[in-house]
Design a protein around this motif. Structure first.
Motif, mmCIF file in Angstrom:
data_model
loop_
_atom_site.group_PDB
_atom_site.id
_atom_site.type_symbol
_atom_site.label_atom_id
_atom_site.label_comp_id
_atom_site.label_asym_id
_atom_site.label_seq_id
_atom_site.Cartn_x
_atom_site.Cartn_y
_atom_site.Cartn_z
ATOM 1 N N HIS A 132 -8.082 -2.012 -1.712
ATOM 2 C CA HIS A 132 -7.817 -3.026 -2.722
ATOM 3 C C HIS A 132 -6.818 -4.065 -2.231
ATOM 4 O O HIS A 132 -5.947 -3.773 -1.423
ATOM 5 N N GLY A 133 -6.977 -5.258 -2.739
ATOM 6 C CA GLY A 133 -6.029 -6.312 -2.432
ATOM 7 C C GLY A 133 -6.188 -6.925 -1.056
ATOM 8 O O GLY A 133 -5.439 -7.814 -0.679
ATOM 9 N N LEU A 134 -7.165 -6.461 -0.310
ATOM 10 C CA LEU A 134 -7.308 -6.915 1.074
ATOM 11 C C LEU A 134 -7.570 -8.418 1.154
ATOM 12 O O LEU A 134 -7.081 -9.083 2.054
ATOM 13 N N CYS A 135 -8.347 -8.950 0.237
ATOM 14 C CA CYS A 135 -8.698 -10.369 0.303
ATOM 15 C C CYS A 135 -7.967 -11.192 -0.744
ATOM 16 O O CYS A 135 -8.275 -12.362 -0.951
ATOM 17 N N GLY A 136 -6.981 -10.589 -1.414
ATOM 18 C CA GLY A 136 -6.189 -11.329 -2.386
ATOM 19 C C GLY A 136 -6.974 -11.681 -3.642
ATOM 20 O O GLY A 136 -8.139 -11.322 -3.777
ATOM 21 N N TYR A 140 0.818 -1.202 0.000
ATOM 22 C CA TYR A 140 0.000 0.000 0.000
ATOM 23 C C TYR A 140 0.851 1.249 0.000
ATOM 24 O O TYR A 140 1.831 1.336 0.747
ATOM 25 N N THR A 141 0.488 2.193 -0.835
ATOM 26 C CA THR A 141 1.234 3.455 -0.855
ATOM 27 C C THR A 141 0.276 4.635 -0.748
ATOM 28 O O THR A 141 -0.894 4.538 -1.109
ATOM 29 N N PHE A 142 0.819 5.696 -0.234
ATOM 30 C CA PHE A 142 0.080 6.952 -0.088
ATOM 31 C C PHE A 142 0.928 7.991 -0.800
ATOM 32 O O PHE A 142 2.027 8.308 -0.352
ATOM 33 N N LEU A 149 -9.761 -11.870 -11.159
ATOM 34 C CA LEU A 149 -10.762 -11.460 -10.181
ATOM 35 C C LEU A 149 -10.011 -11.011 -8.931
ATOM 36 O O LEU A 149 -9.454 -11.818 -8.197
ATOM 37 N N PHE A 150 -9.986 -9.695 -8.756
ATOM 38 C CA PHE A 150 -9.185 -9.119 -7.671
ATOM 39 C C PHE A 150 -10.000 -7.978 -7.063
ATOM 40 O O PHE A 150 -10.928 -7.481 -7.690
ATOM 41 N N ASN A 151 -9.652 -7.551 -5.869
ATOM 42 C CA ASN A 151 -10.363 -6.442 -5.215
ATOM 43 C C ASN A 151 -11.856 -6.726 -5.110
ATOM 44 O O ASN A 151 -12.691 -5.872 -5.371
#
Ligand SMILES: *[C@@H]1O[C@H](CO)[C@@H](O)[C@H](O)[C@H]1NC(C)=O
Ligand SMILES: *[C@@H]1O[C@H](CO)[C@@H](O)[C@H](O)[C@H]1NC(C)=O
Ligand SMILES: *[C@@H]1O[C@H](CO)[C@@H](O)[C@H](O)[C@H]1NC(C)=O
Ligand SMILES: *[C@@H]1O[C@H](CO)[C@@H](O)[C@H](O)[C@H]1NC(C)=O
Ligand SMILES: *[C@@H]1O[C@H](CO)[C@@H](O)[C@H](O)[C@H]1NC(C)=O
Ligand SMILES: *[C@@H]1O[C@H](CO)[C@@H](O)[C@H](O)[C@H]1NC(C)=O
Ligand SMILES: *[C@@H]1O[C@H](CO)[C@@H](O)[C@H](O)[C@H]1NC(C)=O
Length: 810
Positions: free
Chosen positions: A290-294, A178-180, A393-395
């Protein structure tokens, strides 16, 4: 002896004597040719002059250290690290300012693990701001840690084009995904970054930039956090230049951290108990991340954020959602295989679209995906027939409220999905945790078995499961943020989570802007209409925090968005118990809506003229008084002088205790204190309640409200519309009303006692106070004077009413 030699001698004596003896614990500088050894991590640190920050070796595991800056009072609150992800050993490692002026971090074997990008530094210094700086002999900063942030951002530090925050993983303390930072469009964003994809999840990518209150392509690209807790970014739209901490104000220590769950939180330090509280949070909905559940995983609220695999998939690495789910079947690209598509309602996998096909039927969309072996499924929007076949299937995310989005995933027909189990668990319910980071690095790092483990019998079949998400959770998820914080608070007993809830409440309780989506959700898509007022249709709704509200869609607002917002900020400051509270507004595309306090008992018009229950005398008197106070506030006390222009029983609402609350004020143009204003719209008044000068086209003043109030007062006493009392003759209503008032005035003068009992609402059955009734009629007659100068002000009306009330009490 030259001065230089003296300086050298002096510094070397210092160097020789200080570290072992006094531990140099209170020093803020590290001179050339001196170093800090990892073995001395307990005793040898740099301290900022005001002792807020320390810099030195920070233990990440038993035998691994990073060279870091942290809050002296809280070693877990690391704000910067030189070697995040590549820790050094517990012996032999050192941070040295070499004699050539380079600052290096070496491991036990002498390998350089990190080096500051600067030469000819004379000394290193830790400033009160938490900035570790290298200065040359003339005292100029040649390098600073503020230019290469890790996951934390401090007041006075600036996020620029070149700098970004990267999350630190919970387990390994390595940089996460994760980036900000500023996106390619120059928007300050939260971005999921991995080798294969980059996707922005804050601000909400489903909305246009202006709906998120942002600007595009402002090349300034600067964001900052100031001492008082205001967050600024060059891309924030003019209407919301800064975001505020819930505890805005100077003198509080703060840090803005990109946590390992992909969310940015502003933490404030409570000086009395030395605990960090969350005072601002970027993303309220964890599943938006995003990407939290792979891959293939779907996030939903239960009510804590939970991941699950779609039917036909299993968790790739139980205990770690980062790797998501994998199919339990094979879809071969050659052979003739019969395929089916499984429908997941209100679910979407964001991004990875192979293409976008518009206005097609679901069958066509399905065939496109069936024929393409790389297509894993497609999203279909029922309303407009938009089709998005997806390569990955992502996010994945299941929406709390029914949406028009439906996901269809590709499965072999041979698979009997009805018997499949859905693996699911809390998002961050992962492998065994090492208690390394202390309680405050994020709200997810704390362990709590009862909260993390779901009941074991819970193995629903998928169709129940998703139906459940779609239906029952609508209600539950309505309050998810609240509930989520609540659960966390109760179960974790962490003061910081408690603060997160407080912060959330603070942000929602104050006047604020609501998105159209939020209001559509709150009103269940504008299902419960309450009625049509002069300014628009009102709907009943429930906000996420359980508040009953009225959402009023304004029609015919010709103001531009900016003007509308400006006007609302004036209205937002109005706060009186006899005026309906305005909680916020929505100004999106063509939508202009107000979010108002809900009054349980409905309008005075309804109770007075339509309802079977009758108001008692003292209730009527109290309503008369409350309405007068509300108007007096509008006319005299609030900062801007506001004329209601349309006072009538329909615009007087009653709460649970029959306390009156005036609504629909402030929408007529605000007028200057200096007086007459021709610009007030004349379309608003209602026949029977409008003052004579209105009809004759004279300038409008606050006295028009006094006149309307007089009519309402008569109606309160008589229980009948004055309009009905005078109707029946051929002449115009206002002429009849004039005659009627003359008649009242005549009778009052004649001191005829019996007509009053006749005039008062018969439903009271004689249960009323004679002298009060007489005083009210008298007051209303004075309010209904033809000549506006003779009418009392609302302030003096209030005074008269109070004196009547007092006289009775005695
Ligand atoms: C220190 O750095 C500043 C800015 O880089 C430079 O202008 C100055 O000449 C340097 N002083 C010395 C003594 O090198
Ligand atoms: C990126 O894509 C490649 C090929 O599809 C895959 O093997 C790899 O695991 C992906 N990497 C990540 C970090 O997802
Ligand atoms: C870009 O942002 C800066 C800082 O907020 C502002 O002063 C400037 O006017 C903006 N530029 C444009 C073109 O909007
Ligand atoms: C700080 O902590 C104390 C003790 O826990 C508490 O009473 C106080 O309300 C806190 N202050 C703030 C601003 O949260
Ligand atoms: C696919 O379905 C058709 C008709 O339903 C059937 O005749 C055929 O055998 C099936 N093919 C496979 C590979 O199962
Ligand atoms: C289709 O409808 C959805 C939901 O109403 C909307 O978000 C989307 O923009 C629409 N797409 C097009 C192409 O109009
Ligand atoms: C989860 O998987 C990711 C990716 O393979 C890995 O980097 C991470 O360390 C794993 N986390 C745990 C707790 O095993």
């Amino acid at each position: 002896m030259s001065a230089q030699l003296l300086a050298l001698l002096l510094s070397s004596t210092l160097m020789l004597s200080s570290p072992p003896l006094i531990g140099a614990a209170a020093r803020d500088t590290l001179r050339r040719k001196s170093s800090i050894a990892v073995e001395d991590h307990d005793t040898h640190t740099l301290r900022s002059p005001d002792r807020t920050f320390s810099c030195g070796f920070h233990r990440v595991y038993k035998d691994a250290f990073t060279f870091s800056v942290w809050y002296t009072d809280d070693e877990a609150a690391v704000v910067w690290s030189a070697n995040r992800g590549t820790p050094v050993h517990a012996w032999g490692a050192a941070a040295t300012l070499r004699k050539d002026g380079a600052m290096v971090l070496t491991d036990y074997d002498g390998t350089v693990v990190w080096q500051a990008d600067a030469k000819s530094a004379e000394y290193a210094q830790l400033l009160d701001t938490g900035n570790l700086v290298l200065k040359n002999s003339s005292g100029d900063v040649v390098w600073q840690s503020f230019d290469s942030p890790t996951d934390t951002f401090l007041p006075t530090q600036r996020i620029t084009d070149a700098s970004k925050l990267v999350s630190t993983t919970d387990q390994l303390h390595v940089p996460g995904h994760y980036t900000f930072r500023f996106s390619d469009q120059s928007m300050l964003s939260l971005i999921y970054d991995n080798a294969n994809m980059t996707s922005v999840y804050w601000p909400d990518p489903d909305f246009m930039y202006y709906e998120n209150n942002r600007n595009l392509y402002n090349s300034t690209r600067i964001a900052s956090l100031d001492d008082s807790g205001e967050i600024f970014s060059s891309d924030f739209a003019k209407s919301s230049r800064v975001r505020y901490a819930s505890d805005t104000g100077a003198g509080i220590k703060r840090r803005l951290k990109l946590d390992n769950d992909g969310n940015v939180r502003l933490y404030s330090l409570n000086n009395s108990d030395k605990k960090w509280t969350v005072s601002w949070i970027a993303e309220f909905q964890p599943c938006m991340t995003h990407g939290l559940c792979g891959p293939y995983g779907i996030c939903h609220y239960s009510p804590a954020p939970t991941c699950s695999c779609p039917p036909g998939y299993k968790m790739r690495n139980p205990g770690n959602w980062t790797q998501g789910c994998m199919p339990i079947f094979d879809i071969s690209c050659q052979g003739e295989q019969n395929l089916t598509f499984l429908e997941l309602r209100n679910t979407d996998y964001w991004g990875s679209d192979q293409q976008r096909i518009e206005k097609v039927s679901r069958e066509i969309c399905q065939n496109v995906c069936r024929d393409d072996c790389t297509c894993k499924g497609f999203q279909y929007q029922e309303g407009n027939g938009t089709c998005y076949p997806k390569s990955l299937l992502f996010n994945g995310r299941s929406f709390p409220t029914p949406t028009v989005r439906t996901m269809y995933i590709k499965l072999p027909s041979s698979l009997d999905t009805s018997k499949l189990q859905i693996p699911q668990s809390n998002v961050l319910d992962s492998a065994p945790r090492k208690p390394v980071c202390g309680p405050i690095s994020t709200i997810f790092t704390e362990q709590n078995p009862s909260y993390l483990h779901k009941p074991s019998q819970e193995e629903p079949k998928w169709f129940y499961f998703y139906g459940f998400i779609g239906a029952f959770f609508i209600i539950e998820v309505f309050f998810f943020t609240f509930a989520w914080f609540f659960v966390l608070r109760r179960e974790l007993k962490s003061s910081q989570v408690w603060a997160a809830e407080e912060g959330y409440k603070m942000m929602t309780n104050h006047f604020r802007m609501y998105s159209y989506r939020e209001l559509a959700k709150a009103t269940e898509k504008f299902a419960h209409e309450l009625g049509w007022g002069g300014t628009g249709v009102a709907y009943k709704g429930i906000l996420d925090d359980d508040r009953l509200v009225v959402v009023k869609k304004l029609g015919n607002i010709r103001h531009s968005r900016e003007e509308f917002n400006d006007e609302l900020h004036v209205i937002a400051r109005i706060n009186h118990m006899n005026l309906v509270r305005i909680y916020g507004f929505c100004s999106e595309r063509s939508h202009r809506m107000l979010v108002l306090e809900y009054a349980e008992k409905g309008s005075l018009a309804h109770i007075l003229f339509k309802s079977k229950i009758s108001l008692e005398w003292n209730q009527r008197f109290n309503i008369a008084l409350g309405v007068a106070k509300g108007l007096a506030y509008l006319h005299h006390e609030c900062l801007e002088w506001i004329i209601h222009c349309n006072l009538k029983p329909e615009n007087i609402l009653l709460d649970q205790d029959l306390e009156p609350k005036i609504t629909d004020f402030g929408l007529a143009k605000l007028v200057n204190r200096s007086g007459d204003n021709q610009n007030v719209t004349r379309a608003r008044g209602t026949i029977g309640y409008i003052a004579p000068e209105w009809i004759s086209g004279l300038p409008i003043t606050a006295k028009v409200d006094v006149y309307s109030y007089g009519v309402v007062l008569l109606e309160l006493v008589s229980g009948t519309r004055v309009f009905d009392l005078v109707k029946g003759e051929d002449e115009k209503v206002h002429v009849m009303l004039k005659k009627f008032i003359k008649m009242l005035s005549y009778r009052l003068d004649r001191e005829e006692p019996f007509w009053i009992a006749e005039f008062v609402d018969f439903r009271l059955g004689g249960e009323f106070d004679y002298s009060q009734a007489k005083a009210l009629i008298k007051l209303s007659v004075s309010c209904l004077e033809e000549e506006r100068k003779k009418r009392p002000t609302m302030e003096s009306v209030v005074e008269s009413l109070l004196s009547v009330d007092l006289a009775i009490d005695q």
